[in-house]
Motif scaffolding. Structure first.
Motif, mmCIF file in Angstrom:
data_model
loop_
_atom_site.group_PDB
_atom_site.id
_atom_site.type_symbol
_atom_site.label_atom_id
_atom_site.label_comp_id
_atom_site.label_asym_id
_atom_site.label_seq_id
_atom_site.Cartn_x
_atom_site.Cartn_y
_atom_site.Cartn_z
ATOM 1 N N ILE A 573 0.855 -1.183 0.000
ATOM 2 C CA ILE A 573 0.000 0.000 0.000
ATOM 3 C C ILE A 573 0.894 1.236 0.000
ATOM 4 O O ILE A 573 1.999 1.225 0.540
ATOM 5 N N ALA A 574 0.394 2.309 -0.612
ATOM 6 C CA ALA A 574 1.174 3.543 -0.716
ATOM 7 C C ALA A 574 0.292 4.713 -0.321
ATOM 8 O O ALA A 574 -0.516 5.197 -1.115
ATOM 9 N N GLY A 575 0.429 5.154 0.916
ATOM 10 C CA GLY A 575 -0.371 6.259 1.416
ATOM 11 C C GLY A 575 0.249 7.609 1.096
ATOM 12 O O GLY A 575 1.328 7.708 0.519
ATOM 13 N N ALA A 576 -0.456 8.655 1.489
ATOM 14 C CA ALA A 576 0.039 10.015 1.280
ATOM 15 C C ALA A 576 1.174 10.319 2.248
ATOM 16 O O ALA A 576 1.125 9.951 3.415
ATOM 17 N N SER A 577 2.183 11.005 1.741
ATOM 18 C CA SER A 577 3.253 11.487 2.598
ATOM 19 C C SER A 577 2.753 12.668 3.420
ATOM 20 O O SER A 577 1.906 13.443 2.966
ATOM 21 N N HIS A 578 3.284 12.807 4.617
ATOM 22 C CA HIS A 578 2.953 13.978 5.437
ATOM 23 C C HIS A 578 3.563 15.245 4.848
ATOM 24 O O HIS A 578 3.158 16.351 5.226
ATOM 25 N N PHE A 579 4.504 15.089 3.915
ATOM 26 C CA PHE A 579 5.282 16.227 3.431
ATOM 27 C C PHE A 579 5.101 16.488 1.939
ATOM 28 O O PHE A 579 5.894 17.216 1.339
ATOM 29 N N ALA A 580 4.068 15.923 1.336
ATOM 30 C CA ALA A 580 3.765 16.179 -0.071
ATOM 31 C C ALA A 580 2.287 15.930 -0.296
ATOM 32 O O ALA A 580 1.625 15.247 0.487
ATOM 33 N N ILE A 581 1.766 16.503 -1.373
ATOM 34 C CA ILE A 581 0.389 16.236 -1.791
ATOM 35 C C ILE A 581 0.470 15.639 -3.185
ATOM 36 O O ILE A 581 0.782 16.341 -4.150
ATOM 37 N N ASN A 582 0.237 14.345 -3.298
ATOM 38 C CA ASN A 582 0.513 13.608 -4.523
ATOM 39 C C ASN A 582 1.984 13.861 -4.876
ATOM 40 O O ASN A 582 2.851 13.590 -4.072
ATOM 41 N N THR A 583 2.294 14.422 -6.053
ATOM 42 C CA THR A 583 3.704 14.693 -6.359
ATOM 43 C C THR A 583 4.080 16.150 -6.103
ATOM 44 O O THR A 583 5.241 16.525 -6.296
ATOM 45 N N ILE A 584 3.107 16.959 -5.682
ATOM 46 C CA ILE A 584 3.393 18.378 -5.421
ATOM 47 C C ILE A 584 4.235 18.498 -4.156
ATOM 48 O O ILE A 584 3.962 17.834 -3.157
ATOM 49 N N PHE A 585 5.237 19.340 -4.205
ATOM 50 C CA PHE A 585 6.269 19.543 -3.174
ATOM 51 C C PHE A 585 7.312 18.430 -3.188
ATOM 52 O O PHE A 585 8.201 18.409 -2.350
ATOM 53 N N GLY A 586 7.218 17.510 -4.158
ATOM 54 C CA GLY A 586 8.205 16.442 -4.239
ATOM 55 C C GLY A 586 9.598 16.925 -4.576
ATOM 56 O O GLY A 586 10.570 16.180 -4.426
ATOM 57 N N ASN A 587 9.721 18.183 -5.049
ATOM 58 C CA ASN A 587 11.028 18.755 -5.359
ATOM 59 C C ASN A 587 11.451 19.813 -4.343
ATOM 60 O O ASN A 587 12.449 20.517 -4.561
ATOM 61 N N ASN A 588 10.709 19.941 -3.245
ATOM 62 C CA ASN A 588 11.059 20.924 -2.221
ATOM 63 C C ASN A 588 12.139 20.344 -1.321
ATOM 64 O O ASN A 588 11.929 19.315 -0.664
ATOM 65 N N ASP A 589 13.294 20.965 -1.290
ATOM 66 C CA ASP A 589 14.448 20.393 -0.598
ATOM 67 C C ASP A 589 14.172 20.124 0.876
ATOM 68 O O ASP A 589 14.509 19.049 1.393
ATOM 69 N N GLU A 590 13.572 21.071 1.580
ATOM 70 C CA GLU A 590 13.351 20.906 3.012
ATOM 71 C C GLU A 590 12.299 19.833 3.283
ATOM 72 O O GLU A 590 12.470 18.994 4.181
ATOM 73 N N LEU A 591 11.229 19.827 2.516
ATOM 74 C CA LEU A 591 10.201 18.812 2.731
ATOM 75 C C LEU A 591 10.708 17.424 2.348
ATOM 76 O O LEU A 591 10.378 16.434 3.004
ATOM 77 N N ARG A 592 11.534 17.341 1.324
ATOM 78 C CA ARG A 592 12.148 16.052 0.972
ATOM 79 C C ARG A 592 13.072 15.577 2.089
ATOM 80 O O ARG A 592 13.120 14.384 2.406
#
Length: 691
Positions: A573-592
């Motif tokens: 199963i693959a749930g939502a990350s606490h630090f991204a919304i789908n792939t949005i913010f997936g390139n944010n250095d601090e959130l990554r």
């Protein structure tokens, strides 16, 4: 405020039920601050950990600021800057050529949930008038909630349910397959209010998520077996004689037939299917039977498997058996979207499209690109979407996007993995750089998003881009050129009682408004919008669609496949990350950094059997594909299940992600996706290299 400093009201556009009301601080034409609106009854001044970085994200060094034309091979991501005139001339010429040679259905406008607004986003099917005039294939939004919405409609006649503010009145709250503290945390305040008033909170999830850890009780069924659990719980209620016979006799249709099905589904039978101990099922069933009102909050993750629609249909039966559908603070909440009575028909203008037009499913992108014929898909326009990462069967999707004869245009903010396959890239505005009108799928408030600043570089809004494209194509339909304000007025021009007293002017003045519904709200106090006017345990509509007339348990295909389990022992199963919304913010250095690299959580017993330890680098695979991740051994996931997070970018984390392993097939209803109906194997990377 000084003459050069002001606050501009807006709303978050991202794929979250909360649709937060926000205020943008603008100094000398520059957005310098963003905060949640303290006056908004849901937002109450707080944004999530992700959206707190929205302005930082908007000024990211990788922001696409100018149109780009591909100069390398598809997938390489090599582009050269061009001007808007050149870009629009090329796009207009290519789309016109495709329509002339193959017909309008050879065009696929592939829109995602990157923005939810009625002007710029998917709620309003932005650009749909243009695609209707061109006769393009109709894009079916199947990736999120369609299966559950369909299942609910067979029972309720609608997908609407509880007002989330009424969870404050609930004495028992079941958070079923939803991680509220990560995906829509503003509901938690109302849940906590109910708990402080003597309420009890139960989380039902294969994973002990942040939300499950904060609940009073946690049940961990195998993924996709929630319908069986619902039937087992109802058995306990009915066997103890505590069903609401008055409600069932006066407000339900087909109860006696469904009662037989419930009585056949004992706690022991439910336990054998779900992996939840029968005693735990009895205890929770007893608690539901004696607690009024009981509320269920469920969301998209629970219905991403072969039995998706049947699951939501079964869950909706619980408050019918207990009579909670007639109680404020009781019932079920999946989506509140249909409470908004806007004039969607006037906005969409589906009357402009040909009488018959083919439908292409969002979650069958590979099939559409590689197998569709008569005509083949020759033009793909992607906006608000990153399907290389977000869609099933990743390897075949990439193969489809690599077709040399496919003309692909992507409207985007950043150089995503999908952008790498584009022939033409158009720079898009972000929320504080354009206007939009929003409603929520997690509360009953509308919001107006005013443009706060000028767009950077040469970014253009989706509506401006499609208006400009229509001019370049010489299209004469007047409605293609309606302004954003005119579009909003047409949407709000409705005699639906939910919009009484709400106008564009009043929205722009206040920033937000509650739809006209009483609070507290018993949503079906005056009947159900079904053919019978009652809750339907037996649905003629379902039977006509070739489905079981009654709610029941439809097993997840791969989860219960013993032969496949012998080859691939884990359900992934693959749930939502606490630090991204789908792939949005997936390139944010601090959130990554805070999210960490891709990982799979493994139960200690499974780790022992398979020789895995925390930190082991593994290959997760099946016949469809594979990805690599680090192991985290932790008992918060149930045995037999691997848990990971979605939304990682290929170019930032390696050559593939979780969706490389996911099958491209439909759920039982609506053509929904099956992201959580997925069996895999795990192998330590060192071992696989040695072989």
């Amino acid at each position: 405020m000084t003459g050069t400093t002001r606050e501009v009201a807006g709303a978050c556009p991202l794929d979250c039920p909360d649709c937060c009301s926000w205020l943008v601080t603008v100094e000398n034409g520059v957005a310098t601050g963003l905060r949640g609106n303290r006056e908004h009854p849901i937002t109450r001044g707080t944004l999530c950990v992700k959206v707190n970085r929205y302005l930082e994200q908007a000024s990211h060094q990788d922001r696409i600021l100018h149109p780009l034309r591909r100069i390398g091979a598809k997938g390489e991501g090599r582009f050269a800057r061009i001007g808007w005139d050149e870009a629009l001339d090329e796009m207009a010429a290519e789309l016109s050529r495709i329509v002339d040679e193959y017909g309008g259905e050879a065009l696929w406008p592939y829109q995602g949930t990157g923005a939810l607004g009625y002007l710029q986003g998917v709620q309003g099917r932005a650009g749909t008038r243009l695609w209707n005039v061109l006769g393009a294939s109709h894009h079916e939004m199947t990736i999120c909630s369609i299966a559950g919405l369909t299942g609910l409609r067979y029972a309720l006649g609608t997908s609407r349910g509880m007002d989330p503010e009424d969870f404050a009145l609930s004495k028992l709250t079941l958070l079923w397959g939803t991680n509220t503290l990560t995906s829509g945390h503003h509901l938690w305040r109302f849940i906590e209010a109910g708990r402080k008033n003597g309420g009890h909170v139960v989380a039902i999830d294969p994973m002990r998520t942040r939300t499950a850890a904060a609940a009073d009780e946690h049940l961990a069924p195998m993924p996709g077996t929630d319908g069986a659990l619902a039937l087992g719980l109802m058995h306990v209620i009915v066997a103890s004689g505590r069903e609401d016979n008055d409600f069932l006799s006066r407000h339900c249709f087909g109860w006696e037939d469904f009662r037989e099905r419930v009585m056949a589904f004992t706690p022991e039978r439910a336990a054998s299917v779900t992996g939840v101990p029968a005693e735990q099922i009895r205890d929770l069933g007893d608690r539901i039977a004696r607690t009024r009102p009981t509320a269920i909050r469920t969301s998209q993750g629970i219905q991403r498997h072969a039995g998706a629609g049947a699951t939501l249909r079964a869950l909706a039966c619980i408050p019918a058996v207990t009579g909670d559908w007639h109680r404020a603070g009781g019932g079920l909440m999946f989506s509140t979207d249909t409470y908004f009575g806007g004039n969607r028909e006037a906005l969409f203008r589906d009357d402009l499209r040909p009488e018959t037009v083919r439908k292409l499913s969002m979650t069958r992108l590979a099939e559409g690109l590689l197998e569709a014929s008569d005509p083949p898909v020759m033009g793909l326009v992607v906006y608000g979407a990153n399907p290389v990462v977000s869609t099933s069967d990743q390897n075949r999707v990439r193969a489809g996007l690599s077709r040399k004869d496919l003309y692909t245009v992507v409207l985007e903010h950043f150089p995503t993995d999908t952008v790498d396959y584009a022939d033409l890239v158009l720079p898009a505005t972000m929320q504080h750089e354009h206007t939009d009108l929003m409603d929520a799928y997690g509360h009953l408030y509308l919001a107006w998003n005013e443009r706060a600043v000028e767009p950077p570089g040469e970014c253009r809004s989706t509506t401006d881009t499609f208006r400009d494209l229509a001019r370049r194509m010489g299209l004469r339909e007047p409605s293609l050129y309606d302004s954003d304000e005119r579009l909003a007025e047409q949407l709000l021009d409705s005699d639906h009682p939910s919009l009484r007293g709400i106008t564009l002017d009043s929205l722009r003045t206040s920033g937000w408004a509650r739809l006209n519904y009483p609070s507290p709200l018993a949503p079906f106090e005056h009947g159900f919008p079904t053919p019978s006017g009652k809750f339907e345990f037996v649905s003629a509509a379902a039977a006509a669609d070739g489905l079981d007339p009654m709610p029941g348990y439809t097993p997840p295909l791969e989860v219960v496949d013993d032969e496949m389990a012998a080859r691939h022992p884990f359900v992934l199963i693959a749930g939502a990350s606490h630090f991204a919304i789908n792939t949005i913010f997936g390139n944010n250095d601090e959130l990554r950094r805070r999210a960490g690299p891709p990982a799979v959580v493994v139960h200690p017993d499974d780790a022992l059997v398979h020789g895995l330890a925390t930190g082991t680098r593994v290959r997760v695979f099946n016949s469809r594909g594979e990805f690599t991740a680090d192991v985290l051994v932790d008992a918060r996931v149930r045995r037999g299940v691997l848990s990971t997070t979605k939304g990682h970018w290929l170019k930032l984390t390696g050559g593939a992600t979780v969706n490389a392993t996911v099958d491209e097939r439909d759920a039982d209803m609506g053509g929904g996706a099956v992201f959580h109906d997925n069996r895999v194997s795990v192998e330590a990377l060192e071992t696989s290299q040695e072989r």
